[in-house]
Design an enzyme around this catalytic site. Structure first.
Site, PDB file in Angstrom:
ATOM      1  N   HIS A  98     -41.231  24.939 -43.076  1.00 12.98           N
ATOM      2  CA  HIS A  98     -41.772  24.179 -44.200  1.00 12.98           C
ATOM      3  C   HIS A  98     -42.229  25.166 -45.276  1.00 12.98           C
ATOM      4  CE1 HIS A  98     -41.652  20.341 -42.127  1.00 12.98           C
ATOM      5  NE2 HIS A  98     -42.234  20.886 -41.082  1.00 12.98           N
ATOM      6  N   HIS A 108     -34.328  22.740 -40.392  1.00 13.53           N
ATOM      7  CA  HIS A 108     -34.504  22.599 -38.943  1.00 13.53           C
ATOM      8  C   HIS A 108     -33.237  23.095 -38.258  1.00 13.53           C
ATOM      9  CE1 HIS A 108     -33.121  20.061 -35.519  1.00 13.53           C
ATOM     10  NE2 HIS A 108     -34.290  20.412 -35.020  1.00 13.53           N
ATOM     11  N   ASN A 110     -31.622  23.790 -33.980  1.00 12.60           N
ATOM     12  CA  ASN A 110     -31.864  23.619 -32.558  1.00 12.60           C
ATOM     13  C   ASN A 110     -30.604  23.962 -31.789  1.00 12.60           C
ATOM     14  OD1 ASN A 110     -31.396  21.441 -30.168  1.00 12.60           O
ATOM     15  ND2 ASN A 110     -33.536  22.078 -30.241  1.00 12.60           N
ATOM     16  N   ARG A 112     -29.450  23.976 -27.482  1.00 10.92           N
ATOM     17  CA  ARG A 112     -29.990  23.570 -26.189  1.00 10.92           C
ATOM     18  C   ARG A 112     -28.888  23.507 -25.133  1.00 10.92           C
ATOM     19  NH1 ARG A 112     -29.995  19.656 -29.980  1.00 10.92           N
ATOM     20  NH2 ARG A 112     -28.646  17.846 -29.620  1.00 10.92           N
ATOM     21  N   HIS A 177     -35.006   2.810 -40.852  1.00 10.51           N
ATOM     22  CA  HIS A 177     -35.948   1.843 -41.423  1.00 10.51           C
ATOM     23  C   HIS A 177     -36.171   2.064 -42.912  1.00 10.51           C
ATOM     24  CE1 HIS A 177     -38.511   5.280 -40.223  1.00 10.51           C
ATOM     25  NE2 HIS A 177     -39.290   4.917 -41.223  1.00 10.51           N
ATOM     26  N   GLY A 261     -43.864  17.755 -21.681  1.00  8.21           N
ATOM     27  CA  GLY A 261     -43.872  19.086 -22.252  1.00  8.21           C
ATOM     28  C   GLY A 261     -45.182  19.388 -22.976  1.00  8.21           C
ATOM     29  N   ARG A 262     -45.266  20.555 -23.523  1.00  5.85           N
ATOM     30  CA  ARG A 262     -46.491  20.990 -24.202  1.00  5.85           C
ATOM     31  C   ARG A 262     -46.542  20.369 -25.589  1.00  5.85           C
ATOM     32  NH1 ARG A 262     -48.163  25.657 -27.286  1.00  5.85           N
ATOM     33  NH2 ARG A 262     -50.322  26.223 -26.810  1.00  5.85           N
TER      34      ARG A 262
END
Length: 310
Positions: A98, A108, A110, A112, A177, A261-262
């Site tokens: 940000h 962003h 990611n 995995r 939405h 998760g944390r």
């Protein structure tokens, strides 16, 4: 390397985490990442790295996790119900940036890996990941650079790979939405096991390695752009859309919460400051309206359709 090697995936993700943190620190020139090792009671843990109150980045988080358990969360088996209740391991590297300046986009990324093991003769594994860009003020040359970098990361894996995962990204990062896109997209892929392990892993690395190439040139170009209260206010308002998507739709957020998760690491993706305003509309002809009209909709930024028809 044709056999599944979880240790190699973990090694790569940790090296990429360190590389990205160092690059963002150098770009920011003021703040440093703090590192936070954590453990998960049900199995596994991770390393969260967070930069706050920087000169360029208001907040940036780069989080690695490797968790395991006896039963896969619902978010991970939504498209694979036959794996419900199986033991699993999940490795991931997730980041969000940000910026301070509204003319620098949020981004962003990611990557995995999941593997389901228990009571399965041959373990079932797959990769996922990608990256996307969320500008507050749009620049077409930035969008073309972003998507060209994504295209280049995919081109050695087949002509259909970038168009497929670009389309998937446009569809995934859509705020239903609100009936609007979160940003200008990029790449999104999941359930990737169509090639052998080595090729899938190579593709994952191509995507992971290309994020800095895609993002930092845009940051460097826009970080000195003058802005005022109006631009900052619009940035905080648009961050509200980012929060809505992450808390309602994002699979990574849902997986983290469902797997116990944390929380601090899961929600590090949220911006430090944000605004909501009732029924706000941009002024006609303004730069803010231009974002909605010209950028927050799926576009062929590279002109691939024209090239294919030529």
């Amino acid at each position: 390397m044709s056999a599944v090697s979880i240790s190699e995936i973990e090694k790569y993700m940790l090296q990429l985490q360190q590389k990205i943190c160092l690059a963002l620190e150098q770009t920011d020139g003021q703040s440093k990442f703090i590192s936070d090792h954590w453990q998960r009671n049900q199995g596994g843990g991770g390393l969260s790295c967070v930069l706050s109150n920087g000169k360029v980045f208001e907040q940036a988080g780069v989080n690695f996790s490797r968790v395991y358990g006896d039963g896969m969360p619902a978010s991970a088996t939504a498209h694979r119900p036959e794996l419900s209740g199986r033991s699993f391991q999940a490795l991931g590297l997730s980041l969000v940036v940000h910026p301070q300046n509204p003319f620098v986009p949020t981004s962003h990324a990611n990557i995995r890996f999941f593997i389901a093991e228990q009571n399965i003769e041959t373990p079932i594994w797959w990769f996922g990941g990608g990256y996307d860009l969320t500008p507050f003020y749009g620049f077409k040359e930035d969008c073309r650079h972003w998507h060209q970098t994504a295209f280049d990361a995919c081109k050695n894996f087949g002509a259909d790979v970038y168009p497929k995962y670009k389309k998937w990204c446009d569809e995934y990062f859509f705020i239903k939405h609100r009936n609007e896109a979160r940003g200008i997209g990029g790449l999104f892929f999941d359930d990737l096991n169509c090639w052998d392990f080595a090729t899938c892993f190579k593709f994952l690395k191509a995507v992971g390695d290309s994020w800095l190439e895609a993002y930092l040139p845009i940051v460097e170009k826009r970080q000195q752009t003058p802005f005022g209260e109006q631009e900052r206010d619009f940035q905080l308002y648009r961050r509200g859309r980012y929060v809505e998507f992450n808390l309602i739709y994002d699979r990574g957020t849902l997986f983290g919460l469902q797997s116990n998760g944390r929380t601090e690491s899961i929600l590090m993706s949220l911006p430090p400051l944000v605004k909501w305003r009732y029924n706000w509309q941009p002024q006609p002809g303004s730069a803010e309206e231009q974002l909605y009209q010209d950028f927050l909709r799926p576009r062929d930024w590279l002109g691939l359709n024209k090239k294919q028809l030529a």
